[in-house]
Each structure stands twice: as C-alpha cells, then as structure tokens.
Design a protein around this motif. Structure first.
Motif, PDB file in Angstrom:
ATOM      1  N   SER A 218      -1.384  -4.867 -11.625  1.00  0.00           N
ATOM      2  CA  SER A 218      -1.131  -4.660 -10.034  1.00  0.00           C
ATOM      3  C   SER A 218      -1.022  -2.962  -9.839  1.00  0.00           C
ATOM      4  O   SER A 218      -1.067  -2.845  -8.693  1.00  0.00           O
TER       5      SER A 218
ATOM      6  N   ASP B  84       6.710  -1.103   6.937  1.00  0.00           N
ATOM      7  CA  ASP B  84       6.173  -2.289   7.394  1.00  0.00           C
ATOM      8  C   ASP B  84       7.170  -2.897   8.682  1.00  0.00           C
ATOM      9  O   ASP B  84       6.510  -3.399   9.628  1.00  0.00           O
TER      10      ASP B  84
ATOM     11  N   PRO C   1      -2.045  -7.653  -3.372  1.00  0.00           N
ATOM     12  CA  PRO C   1      -0.381  -7.994  -3.861  1.00  0.00           C
ATOM     13  C   PRO C   1      -0.372  -9.404  -3.761  1.00  0.00           C
ATOM     14  O   PRO C   1      -0.970 -10.136  -3.297  1.00  0.00           O
TER      15      PRO C   1
ATOM     16  N   VAL D 271       4.803  -9.849   5.027  1.00  0.00           N
ATOM     17  CA  VAL D 271       5.754  -8.958   4.243  1.00  0.00           C
ATOM     18  C   VAL D 271       6.613  -8.480   5.169  1.00  0.00           C
ATOM     19  O   VAL D 271       7.835  -7.872   4.783  1.00  0.00           O
TER      20      VAL D 271
ATOM     21  N   ASN E 283      -0.004  -9.067   3.438  1.00  0.00           N
ATOM     22  CA  ASN E 283      -0.788  -8.463   2.260  1.00  0.00           C
ATOM     23  C   ASN E 283      -2.291  -8.874   2.647  1.00  0.00           C
ATOM     24  O   ASN E 283      -2.724 -10.002   3.061  1.00  0.00           O
ATOM     25  N   ASP E 284      -3.076  -8.034   2.133  1.00  0.00           N
ATOM     26  CA  ASP E 284      -4.676  -8.373   2.018  1.00  0.00           C
ATOM     27  C   ASP E 284      -4.648  -9.405   1.027  1.00  0.00           C
ATOM     28  O   ASP E 284      -4.002  -9.703   0.140  1.00  0.00           O
ATOM     29  N   SER E 285      -5.591 -10.508   1.300  1.00  0.00           N
ATOM     30  CA  SER E 285      -5.957 -11.560   0.450  1.00  0.00           C
ATOM     31  C   SER E 285      -7.422 -11.720   0.179  1.00  0.00           C
ATOM     32  O   SER E 285      -8.216 -11.034   0.652  1.00  0.00           O
TER      33      SER E 285
ATOM     34  N   ASP F 128       0.148 -14.366   4.383  1.00  0.00           N
ATOM     35  CA  ASP F 128       1.155 -13.954   3.473  1.00  0.00           C
ATOM     36  C   ASP F 128       1.988 -12.475   4.062  1.00  0.00           C
ATOM     37  O   ASP F 128       1.603 -11.458   3.988  1.00  0.00           O
TER      38      ASP F 128
ATOM     39  N   SER G  78      -2.592  -5.557   8.435  1.00  0.00           N
ATOM     40  CA  SER G  78      -2.221  -5.692   6.721  1.00  0.00           C
ATOM     41  C   SER G  78      -1.557  -4.374   6.476  1.00  0.00           C
ATOM     42  O   SER G  78      -1.617  -3.306   7.380  1.00  0.00           O
ATOM     43  N   VAL G  79      -1.072  -4.335   5.230  1.00  0.00           N
ATOM     44  CA  VAL G  79      -0.263  -2.957   4.894  1.00  0.00           C
ATOM     45  C   VAL G  79      -0.999  -1.832   4.886  1.00  0.00           C
ATOM     46  O   VAL G  79      -0.572  -0.899   5.384  1.00  0.00           O
TER      47      VAL G  79
END
Length: 420
Positions: free
Chosen positions: A366, A172, A374, A144, A203-205, A142, A160-161
């Motif tokens: 959120s 980013d 996210p 960004v 994004n972290d998942s 995912d 990651s972000v």
C-alpha cells in the motif's frame, strides 16, 4: 477407551521423539504456508477485480461497436461512417444503428457513448489536464467523500484523490460541492469554458484508467462544444454504445450478443472484457498452489516415515496395549490421530505465519507498488478458505498415516511383546 483418552495418548506418543516430530511439522508448515499465501493472493486479486467489475457497469450491460469490413484480400472498402482517430479509421455508430440495436430481442435500452473530453480543469489557480467519461447505468464508484455524479440539470463531476490537493482543496470533504471550471476545445481549437459542481471524491481504480466520471448534463455540454458548427454528417456519431439486456443470465446475454452480431455489430459483455485478466491471475495462482501441493505431498512422506519409526520404537508398547484388551480399531485410531495432529500443528502454524506475513506485505504494498490503487489488499484470508486448507491437510496426513496405523493395528500382541 474414551475419545479424549485416545487423543491424549496420540498427543503423548507424537511428542515421544521431539526432533522427528518437529521436523515433520516443519515440512507440513512449509506446505501450509505456501498454499495459504497463494490462496490469499488469489483471494485478494479476485476481490479487487470483482470490485472493479462492479464499478465498471451493470452485469447485464453489453458493449456494442460497429464491425469493420475485413473481408476480401484487397484494400478495405471506404465506409462513410468511419472517422479518423489517431491515424486509424474507426467505424462509428449512427442514430440508425442505435435504433437497430434497441430492436434486438431482450435488449431493454441502449445508451450511446458520447465522445469528447475537456482539455483542462481549474478551481482558482493552475489548470490541470484530465480525461472524463460519462457515468453509465449500474456503474459504481469507489467514493471517499460525497457521491457519484447524479443525472440532472447542472453538470457534475467526481474527481479522484490526486486532484483534491492539486486544485487547492483542503480535504476530500472540502472539495465536495465546490465549483470547478472546465475548458473544452471547439473545432476551431478555441477554448470554451463552463462550470461544474464537484459531487464527490473517488479512489483511482485499475479499470478507470485515470478517468474522472461525469453526469449526462456534463457530457452533453462537452459534446456540444466539440461538435459546434460541424456539419450534420459529422455529429451524432458514437464510438460505442451500451446495450442493456433484460437479464444478466448468461444464456440471455449470449442470445443478445448473437442477435447483435447477426445484424453486423461486435458485442462484448463485461465478463468478456475482464475475463482474460481474471484468467491470467487465476492461472498464476493455480501454478503457485501446485508448488504448495507438491510440498504437502513431500511432507506426507515425512508423516509416513515418522509414524513407521514410531510404530517400530513402540512395538512392545503396542503389544502390551493389545494384550490389555485394546482393539485393533483403537490402535489404528491412535496412530491415525497422531498423523492428523502432525497435520493440525503444521497447518495452523503455517496459516498463522502466512497471515502475519500477509499483513506486512499488504502494508508494504500500500506504500509502494500499490499506492496508486487504494483499496487493493494484495492478500486476503477468507475464513472459509483457511478452514478448507486445514481440512485438506488433515485429510492428507490421515491418509498418509493409514499404512503405519494399519501395521500397528495388525501386530500380534505375543510377537510384539517379544520384540527386541
């Protein structure tokens, strides 16, 4: 009588007693709101899990590990292929095992999972710890900004972000293409460094567990440092391997799993690994939906009561309509429409209210308990599901209204006109 006339008369009759009608609609509203909200939660969770599964690897991938010897009542026999990890003996796969796995019917390729992760990552200032994992075939990230790590001659990593700001990048997009330094501990606990290019930001998942993904060149360099100067018996050992079946068809995957288990390996598909999580969420959604159905059944009793009272209050009116030539079927349709209009009003208001509440819940989630995930919308409202909810409620209210409607249609016009 035309359909539009029947509908107008049904609407007019429904609002004859406003208090009774409003209370009935409120009961249906509560049921529709509950069912819609639980359906939305189920849709949101399922969509996120499906998204995570698609990012976990190809659907034809099977995770293969060595089977530990658990037979017998005494101590387990010593296995030279076992390695100590976190105080436990872990049986690893060898190059011979990889060859055996590749020879199983319908296995097209095998990718051994290399061990080892850098100790730190650094841009120009402070060092930060990290855990990395090689990006597997068919795995989606995912992103960004930028792209996922690509196979090639130079090491690449996707961060990651949270790492963007920590490493000192302005945004980013600014991080993409920049070079970072990785430190890896060799067997003598000495830190060796190498550089890698940031291919993108992700994004972290839920399933990545905070790990950052790297390409094959990156992982090869880490493995070389981790296994530097080790004896041959200690290298080329893999905790797991990914076997790719010729098809993602369930029957093919089952046959491949059986073939792997027959030669002494443990095998799990992505569905096996994630299935338990989905089953738990599905079970919770079903339980909550049952409460909504119970509320809907209770509301249907209100529909029956409302229409029975309406028939009683309008007995003379029904007699006059039948004396004027209105057939029993038309009378039945008139009261059936009244029941369905009650269901239509209640279901639409319930869905709209649930949608509005869902927007607030998604916004709050959120910013609070889902801020680290996210892209996770807790409540989703698929149009198809909403239409099904309306249809089911209309069907149930129609069935609830059949008894009063049948009674109205069977009234004798002479007796009805004499009714006091």
């Amino acid at each position: 009588m035309r359909f539009s006339d029947t509908l107008k008369m049904a609407s007019s009759g429904m609002w004859r007693n406003k208090s009774r009608t409003i209370l009935t609609i409120v009961a249906i509203f509560v049921a529709a709101f509950t069912i819609t909200a639980t359906t939305a939660i189920g849709a949101g969770v399922s969509a996120y899990i499906d998204k995570q599964i698609s990012g976990f690897g190809a659907t034809n991938a099977i995770v293969v590990t060595a089977q530990a010897d658990t037979s017998g009542d005494g101590p387990a026999k010593y296995d030279p292929n076992a390695q100590e990890m976190f105080g436990r003996s872990l049986v690893t796969l060898t190059e011979d095992d990889i060859t055996k796995i590749s020879q199983v019917k319908d296995v097209t390729s095998v990718t051994p999972v290399q061990t080892g992760s850098p100790s730190f990552i650094q841009s120009s200032g402070e060092k930060f710890s990290l855990r990395t994992q090689p990006l597997l075939k068919g795995q989606n990230v995912d992103t960004v900004a930028g792209v996922e790590p690509q196979s090639g001659a130079s090491p690449e990593i996707i961060i990651s972000v949270p790492y963007v700001k920590a490493l000192g990048f302005a945004s980013d997009q600014d991080a993409v293409g920049k070079t970072v330094t990785l430190g890896v501990s060799n067997p003598l606990t000495e830190i060796e460094t190498f550089t890698a290019t940031v291919s993108g930001v992700m994004n972290d998942s839920l399933l990545s567990g905070g790990q950052l993904f790297v390409n094959d060149t990156f992982q090869k360099r880490v493995t070389e440092i981790v296994q530097q100067d080790l004896p041959a018996s200690a290298i080329n050992r893999f905790p797991t391997a990914i076997a790719y079946a010729s098809s993602s068809d369930p029957e093919v995957l089952t046959q491949v799993k059986k073939g792997l288990e027959d030669i002494g390996f443990s095998a799990q598909t992505l569905e096996d690994q994630i299935g338990v999580v989905k089953q738990i969420f599905d079970a919770i959604t079903i339980v909550l939906t049952i409460f909504g159905v119970i509320a809907l059944l209770a509301a249907s009793l209100g529909v029956v009561n409302t229409l029975y009272m309406s028939v009683q209050d309008r007995t003379k009116e029904i007699g006059l309509m039948k004396a004027s030539g209105l057939s029993s079927g038309k009378v039945f349709a008139l009261f059936s429409f009244e029941a369905m209009l009650l269901g239509l009003w209640g279901s639409i208001l319930g869905i709209v209210a649930a949608w509005g509440a869902g927007q607030g819940v998604n916004s709050l989630a959120s910013r609070t308990f889902l801020k680290d995930l996210p892209g996770f919308d807790l409540m989703l409202y698929p149009v198809e599901s909403m239409l099904i909810i309306v249809g089911v409620i209309l069907l149930i209210t129609f069935l609830a209204g059949t008894l009063p409607a049948r009674r109205a249609s069977r009234l004798d016009p002479i007796n009805a006109l004499r009714y006091e």
